[in-house]
Design a protein around this motif. Structure first.
Motif, short mmCIF file in Angstrom:
data_model
loop_
_atom_site.label_atom_id
_atom_site.label_comp_id
_atom_site.label_asym_id
_atom_site.label_seq_id
_atom_site.Cartn_x
_atom_site.Cartn_y
_atom_site.Cartn_z
N TRP A 240 0.84 -1.19 0.00
CA TRP A 240 0.00 0.00 0.00
C TRP A 240 0.88 1.25 0.00
O TRP A 240 1.91 1.30 0.68
N ARG A 241 0.44 2.27 -0.73
CA ARG A 241 1.08 3.57 -0.59
C ARG A 241 0.74 4.12 0.79
O ARG A 241 -0.37 3.88 1.29
N PRO A 242 1.65 4.82 1.46
CA PRO A 242 1.39 5.25 2.84
C PRO A 242 0.11 6.04 3.06
O PRO A 242 -0.48 5.96 4.14
N ASP A 243 -0.34 6.78 2.04
CA ASP A 243 -1.60 7.51 2.22
C ASP A 243 -2.82 6.67 1.89
O ASP A 243 -3.96 7.15 1.99
N GLY A 244 -2.63 5.42 1.50
CA GLY A 244 -3.74 4.52 1.19
C GLY A 244 -4.40 4.76 -0.15
O GLY A 244 -5.42 4.14 -0.45
N GLY A 245 -3.81 5.61 -1.00
CA GLY A 245 -4.44 5.94 -2.26
C GLY A 245 -4.03 5.10 -3.44
O GLY A 245 -4.59 5.24 -4.53
N ALA A 246 -3.06 4.21 -3.27
CA ALA A 246 -2.59 3.39 -4.40
C ALA A 246 -2.01 2.08 -3.88
O ALA A 246 -1.69 1.94 -2.69
N LEU A 247 -1.89 1.13 -4.78
CA LEU A 247 -1.35 -0.19 -4.48
C LEU A 247 -0.31 -0.57 -5.53
O LEU A 247 -0.47 -0.27 -6.71
#
Length: 480
Positions: free
Chosen positions: A194-201
């Motif tokens: 996961w990207r740290p901000d939760g916006g991408a994988l």
């Protein structure tokens, strides 16, 4: 009675025709009693089945969701869920502190009675809920990964949902969003990081198995693919890096995001590459060799200036169980700006078959999962081995490597637990050692009918027999 009345009654009786007598009267009475007993037994059976089906449904009504505010923490230990534990969709409990997978009956039910693939979602309220993917064994943190804030789980398959490119389940409402993937995608995609901000994988997109090419050692057909980045808001994908055979990929150390999400470190074919997340372009490449690996999805240090690697001391190939268990792993660092070797916080070595770094506690301690080997497992110099895989691992624990040269055990779960994943927000805040609650029996899935029927059948037989006997006694004495 007067003599005259008595004579009149006698005369009337002589004029009445005799009552008909049947030869099978006794047999007809016995048959009627058997019918009555069967009716009682059928009633008992119907009532028992109705209870078995109705009670779980009544007890499975969602309870009010209780989520701790600023006191959320990773529990001090974990327990094995019940075989019939309720699912996330059945009773969502909000963000999770961690995911757990393993080979107990609650984490890998018997086929065909139950789902073979299960992930336990441990809520921040201490609840246990399940994600089911029947027919395929699951590994928490690899293929099923928890978002940094603990709200979502990304996975490649989920029972009851239509397969797609990748599936993302919202733990606050139990709903799953299906992503289609790029046009022309041949198969599916396995979540990696996961990207740290939760916006991408970062995903490992798999192509169809290449039946014209096989591994020269094992003879297994190759499964090529590529790493891609999926934007969860738009659904757009960006190609990152191809690979020749997913069976040769070490899934524990495939990719890691930088703290700001602008860079992605990926490790394929004994090389570590730093990619620009916005363009997918390669910024630098470093040779790792066959004994050095990216530490895991939490490899970047808290300041983003270093990338942690782990180097293996011990048996690499042709290893029996004892030699796998005695492996040691040393932490090293690469400069995130250039890819050159650099110095960093000195960490103690870890003795385990494998390690997977999850992140940095309060910016100083490296938190990782340490894996032990399964009994009688053996690694040979062949394709398909994965030292954090479901079939290779026999137990797992969560540890913290500290700069004071100590290894602290954070969670030492039952041996049936084979892997864990932890919400990054709790990990980085150092919120460990929270209250650990044992899983509640209810709410339950309807699979609870199986153990209830097995264990309650003797009771039902005794109760049914007693009811039939009581009814027969009442009938006989009532007739008398």
């Amino acid at each position: 009675m007067t003599a005259r009345l008595e004579r009149a009654l006698a005369e009337l009786a002589e004029q009445m025709p005799p009552a008909p007598a049947r030869d099978d009267l006794w047999r007809r009475g016995r048959r009627q009693r058997r019918r009555d007993r069967l009716a009682v037994a059928a009633g008992v059976a119907v009532a028992a089945v109705a209870v078995l089906f109705a009670v779980p449904g009544l007890l499975a009504r969602p309870a009010p969701m209780e989520v701790g505010g600023g006191t959320d923490a990773v529990p001090s230990t974990v327990y094995l869920p019940w075989m019939w534990q309720a699912t996330v969709r059945q009773d969502p409990r909000g963000p999770a502190s961690m995911l757990v997978s393993g080979d107990s009956i609650g984490l890998r039910g018997p086929d065909p009675v139950d789902h073979e693939g299960k992930i336990a979602v441990i809520g921040r309220d201490g609840s246990y809920r399940m994600l089911l993917s029947g027919g395929s064994e699951r590994v928490a943190g690899e293929g099923s990964i928890l978002s940094p804030d603990g709200r979502y789980v990304a996975q490649d398959h989920l029972s009851g949902e239509r397969d797609g490119y990748v599936l993302v389940t919202d733990l606050t409402n139990g709903k799953t969003k299906r992503y289609e993937g790029p046009a022309g995608a041949e198969c599916c995609a396995i979540p990696v990081a996961w990207r740290p901000d939760g916006g991408a994988l970062v995903l490992a997109e798999l192509y169809r198995v290449d039946s014209d090419r096989a591994d020269p050692v094992s003879g297994i057909y190759l499964q090529p693919g590529r790493l891609v980045q999926l934007d969860l808001k738009t659904g757009a994908t960006r190609p990152l890096l191809p690979f020749d055979n997913f069976s040769n990929v070490r899934t524990a150390s495939l990719a890691a995001y930088s703290p700001d999400g602008s860079r992605i470190a990926v490790a394929v074919d004994q090389r570590l590459r730093l990619l620009d997340a916005a363009t997918g372009g390669t910024l630098w490449t470093a040779e790792l060799g066959e004994r050095r690996y990216l530490a895991g999805p939490g490899a970047f240090t808290a300041d983003g200036r270093r990338i942690a690697t782990v180097s293996l001391d011990g048996c690499l190939n042709d290893c029996d169980t004892a030699r796998l268990a005695s492996r040691q792993w040393r932490v090293g660092y690469l400069d995130a700006g250039s890819g050159a070797d650099t110095t960093g916080p000195a960490m103690p070595p870890v003795t385990a078959m494998a390690v997977r770094a999850l992140g940095w506690r309060q910016g100083t301690d490296l938190v990782a999962v340490a894996y032990g080997p399964e009994e009688r497992v053996r690694k040979e110099a062949a394709s398909g081995w994965n030292d954090t895989g479901f079939w290779e691992v026999g137990d797992a624990s969560l540890v913290a490597l500290r700069p004071d040269d100590t290894v602290e055990t954070l969670i030492d779960p039952p041996d049936a637990v084979l892997s864990m994943d932890v919400a990054r927000d709790l990990l980085e805040a150092g919120r460990f050692g929270g209250e650990a609650k044992e899983p509640d029996i209810f709410p339950a899935r309807r699979i609870i009918i199986v153990p209830v029927a097995v264990y309650s059948s003797p009771v039902l037989i005794v109760v049914g027999g007693a009811l039939i006997g009581w009814w027969g006694w009442r009938r006989r004495h009532g007739r008398r």
